[in-house]
Design a protein around this motif. Structure first.
Motif, mmCIF file in Angstrom:
data_model
loop_
_atom_site.group_PDB
_atom_site.id
_atom_site.type_symbol
_atom_site.label_atom_id
_atom_site.label_comp_id
_atom_site.label_asym_id
_atom_site.label_seq_id
_atom_site.Cartn_x
_atom_site.Cartn_y
_atom_site.Cartn_z
ATOM 1 N N ALA A 38 18.770 20.541 -10.874
ATOM 2 C CA ALA A 38 18.165 21.819 -10.461
ATOM 3 C C ALA A 38 18.979 22.946 -11.063
ATOM 4 C CB ALA A 38 18.133 21.924 -8.942
ATOM 5 N N PHE A 39 18.311 23.866 -11.733
ATOM 6 C CA PHE A 39 19.003 24.985 -12.373
ATOM 7 C C PHE A 39 18.063 26.177 -12.411
ATOM 8 C CE2 PHE A 39 16.764 24.500 -16.454
ATOM 9 C CZ PHE A 39 16.354 23.176 -16.380
ATOM 10 N N VAL A 40 18.650 27.348 -12.558
ATOM 11 C CA VAL A 40 17.843 28.565 -12.595
ATOM 12 C C VAL A 40 17.502 28.888 -14.043
ATOM 13 C CG1 VAL A 40 17.799 31.035 -12.093
ATOM 14 C CG2 VAL A 40 18.838 29.448 -10.457
ATOM 15 N N ILE A 45 13.616 28.436 -10.160
ATOM 16 C CA ILE A 45 14.437 27.235 -10.033
ATOM 17 C C ILE A 45 13.678 26.061 -10.643
ATOM 18 C CG2 ILE A 45 15.663 25.690 -8.465
ATOM 19 C CD1 ILE A 45 15.553 28.004 -6.384
ATOM 20 N N ARG A 77 26.006 27.370 -12.613
ATOM 21 C CA ARG A 77 25.927 26.608 -11.381
ATOM 22 C C ARG A 77 24.634 25.806 -11.386
ATOM 23 N NH1 ARG A 77 30.292 25.883 -9.204
ATOM 24 N NH2 ARG A 77 29.223 25.282 -7.306
ATOM 25 N N VAL A 78 24.728 24.523 -11.107
ATOM 26 C CA VAL A 78 23.548 23.668 -11.007
ATOM 27 C C VAL A 78 23.715 22.779 -9.779
ATOM 28 C CG1 VAL A 78 23.226 23.605 -13.520
ATOM 29 C CG2 VAL A 78 24.532 21.787 -12.387
ATOM 30 N N SER A 79 22.655 22.097 -9.409
ATOM 31 C CA SER A 79 22.753 21.075 -8.373
ATOM 32 C C SER A 79 22.107 19.807 -8.887
ATOM 33 C CB SER A 79 22.074 21.531 -7.075
ATOM 34 O OG SER A 79 22.812 22.577 -6.492
ATOM 35 N N HIS A 98 26.783 19.856 -5.782
ATOM 36 C CA HIS A 98 26.881 21.201 -6.352
ATOM 37 C C HIS A 98 27.898 21.142 -7.479
ATOM 38 C CE1 HIS A 98 24.370 22.998 -3.424
ATOM 39 N NE2 HIS A 98 25.216 22.986 -2.427
ATOM 40 N N THR A 137 31.572 20.096 -7.684
ATOM 41 C CA THR A 137 32.489 20.855 -6.835
ATOM 42 C C THR A 137 32.310 20.486 -5.360
ATOM 43 O OG1 THR A 137 30.894 22.671 -6.776
ATOM 44 C CG2 THR A 137 32.636 22.815 -8.425
ATOM 45 N N ALA B 38 13.611 23.533 -3.065
ATOM 46 C CA ALA B 38 14.812 24.022 -3.751
ATOM 47 C C ALA B 38 14.895 25.529 -3.569
ATOM 48 C CB ALA B 38 14.765 23.660 -5.235
ATOM 49 N N VAL B 40 17.942 29.055 -3.321
ATOM 50 C CA VAL B 40 19.321 29.496 -3.543
ATOM 51 C C VAL B 40 19.921 29.939 -2.209
ATOM 52 C CG1 VAL B 40 20.799 31.177 -4.700
ATOM 53 C CG2 VAL B 40 18.877 30.156 -5.934
ATOM 54 N N GLY B 43 24.691 31.436 -3.374
ATOM 55 C CA GLY B 43 25.022 31.248 -4.780
ATOM 56 C C GLY B 43 24.895 29.823 -5.288
ATOM 57 N N GLU B 44 24.526 28.894 -4.404
ATOM 58 C CA GLU B 44 24.316 27.504 -4.826
ATOM 59 C C GLU B 44 22.827 27.174 -4.658
ATOM 60 O OE1 GLU B 44 26.578 25.550 -6.045
ATOM 61 O OE2 GLU B 44 28.534 26.156 -5.249
ATOM 62 N N ILE B 45 22.369 26.191 -5.438
ATOM 63 C CA ILE B 45 20.983 25.742 -5.305
ATOM 64 C C ILE B 45 20.941 24.576 -4.324
ATOM 65 C CG2 ILE B 45 18.941 24.889 -6.490
ATOM 66 C CD1 ILE B 45 20.208 25.977 -9.123
ATOM 67 N N VAL B 47 18.793 21.627 -2.577
ATOM 68 C CA VAL B 47 17.611 20.788 -2.852
ATOM 69 C C VAL B 47 17.522 19.793 -1.701
ATOM 70 C CG1 VAL B 47 16.465 19.242 -4.486
ATOM 71 C CG2 VAL B 47 18.063 20.974 -5.344
ATOM 72 N N VAL B 78 11.299 30.166 -4.501
ATOM 73 C CA VAL B 78 11.707 28.791 -4.250
ATOM 74 C C VAL B 78 10.924 27.887 -5.198
ATOM 75 C CG1 VAL B 78 12.174 29.232 -1.801
ATOM 76 C CG2 VAL B 78 9.926 28.356 -2.508
ATOM 77 N N SER B 79 11.319 26.627 -5.265
ATOM 78 C CA SER B 79 10.530 25.641 -5.977
ATOM 79 C C SER B 79 10.332 24.437 -5.069
ATOM 80 C CB SER B 79 11.216 25.217 -7.269
ATOM 81 O OG SER B 79 11.201 26.281 -8.187
ATOM 82 N N LEU B 96 6.114 20.163 -10.379
ATOM 83 C CA LEU B 96 6.979 21.252 -9.932
ATOM 84 C C LEU B 96 6.134 22.471 -9.558
ATOM 85 C CD1 LEU B 96 9.888 22.258 -9.552
ATOM 86 C CD2 LEU B 96 9.885 22.952 -11.956
ATOM 87 N N HIS B 98 6.362 26.411 -8.502
ATOM 88 C CA HIS B 98 7.139 27.638 -8.337
ATOM 89 C C HIS B 98 6.401 28.517 -7.330
ATOM 90 C CE1 HIS B 98 9.943 26.706 -11.404
ATOM 91 N NE2 HIS B 98 9.165 26.926 -12.434
#
Lengths: 158, 158
Positions: A38-40, A45, A77-79, A98, A137, B38, B40, B43-45, B47, B78-79, B96, B98
């Motif tokens: 998952a990324f922006v 997203i 930052r991704v998940s 994360h 992280t 998904a 934010v 600052g983190e995503i 899911v 969100v997704s 997916l 959006h």
């Protein structure tokens, strides 16, 4: 929370889900053949399934060299998520990583990845594929009790 | 791209994945019992898997009233993702969505949701559950050809 879901040795979160240990998370992450990155991208997203590999605490997957993923994730930052569920038992779990993503360019790292690589599901010229590393992280996971979990907890006298 | 993956009536994207039609996406979205929201958060995503329901072009799911999801998603982008895969056939697809998320508060909408609601997998007091609506702005999907797809395309003479 109902009484049959309470067990002194099994922590739950505020929604009553069972909290997976770090080791449980890592094992499930490694055993799952498919996870979701998952990324922006352009303010939205993106969530895309990929075949992944775990090395240490990091997640690796390959993508085509000109892909949206490569352009989007570098340093960001991704998940990364894996899960499994059983509709009949109403059972399931999920693990969420994360981290930050980066293209793997170090030759030593690439050499370590080669022997543990699952064959990619997308048939493509492997010379065009790029390895992406998700440097984790935080790794957390939750599980539903499911019918089986509830039964075994009830049987254990709680 | 190898020749057996080329078919004049089936569009592919730049990575060679088959592009699902809007109707195919919507059907798969509705048929899947579990999808992943998904969003934010700090600052983190995040899911997270949820049981969902589709009404029109929107996705609905329930969450505990004090959940992180409810706090995080209201009005935000969100997704929502669903997928399925078959490791043996190296086959799979994903859809997916959006959109923007919001708490469903309209009584008329809540009344329409009640009869089509799947029983939640998390046993919880339903009066404490909140409906979330993902108002979709885009729905897209991709599929791997898989062994079966490749065979049938080869058999069709392409």
């Amino acid at each position: 929370m109902t009484s049959d879901r309470h067990h002194e040795n099994v922590p739950t979160d505020h929604t009553g889900l069972r909290v997976l240990t770090f080791d449980q998370c890592l094992r499930r992450l490694a055993e799952c053949p498919v996870g979701r990155i998952a990324f922006v991208l352009d303010g939205e997203i993106a969530v895309l399934p990929v075949n992944h590999t775990v090395l240490g605490l990091n997640v690796y997957f390959r993508t085509l060299g000109d892909s949206k993923i490569e352009a989007a994730v570098n340093g960001d930052r991704v998940s990364f998520e894996v899960d499994a569920y059983n509709p009949r038992a109403k059972d399931g779990w999920s693990v969420l990583v994360h981290g930050t993503a980066e293209v793997v360019s170090d030759r030593e790292d690439l050499r370590r990845l080669e022997p543990i690589t699952r064959e990619p599901w997308v048939p493509a010229d492997s010379s065009r594929m790029t390895w992406i590393r998700v440097r984790s992280t935080a790794i957390t996971g939750r599980a539903l009790w499911g019918d089986e979990g509830r039964r075994s907890l009830s049987a254990s006298g709680t």
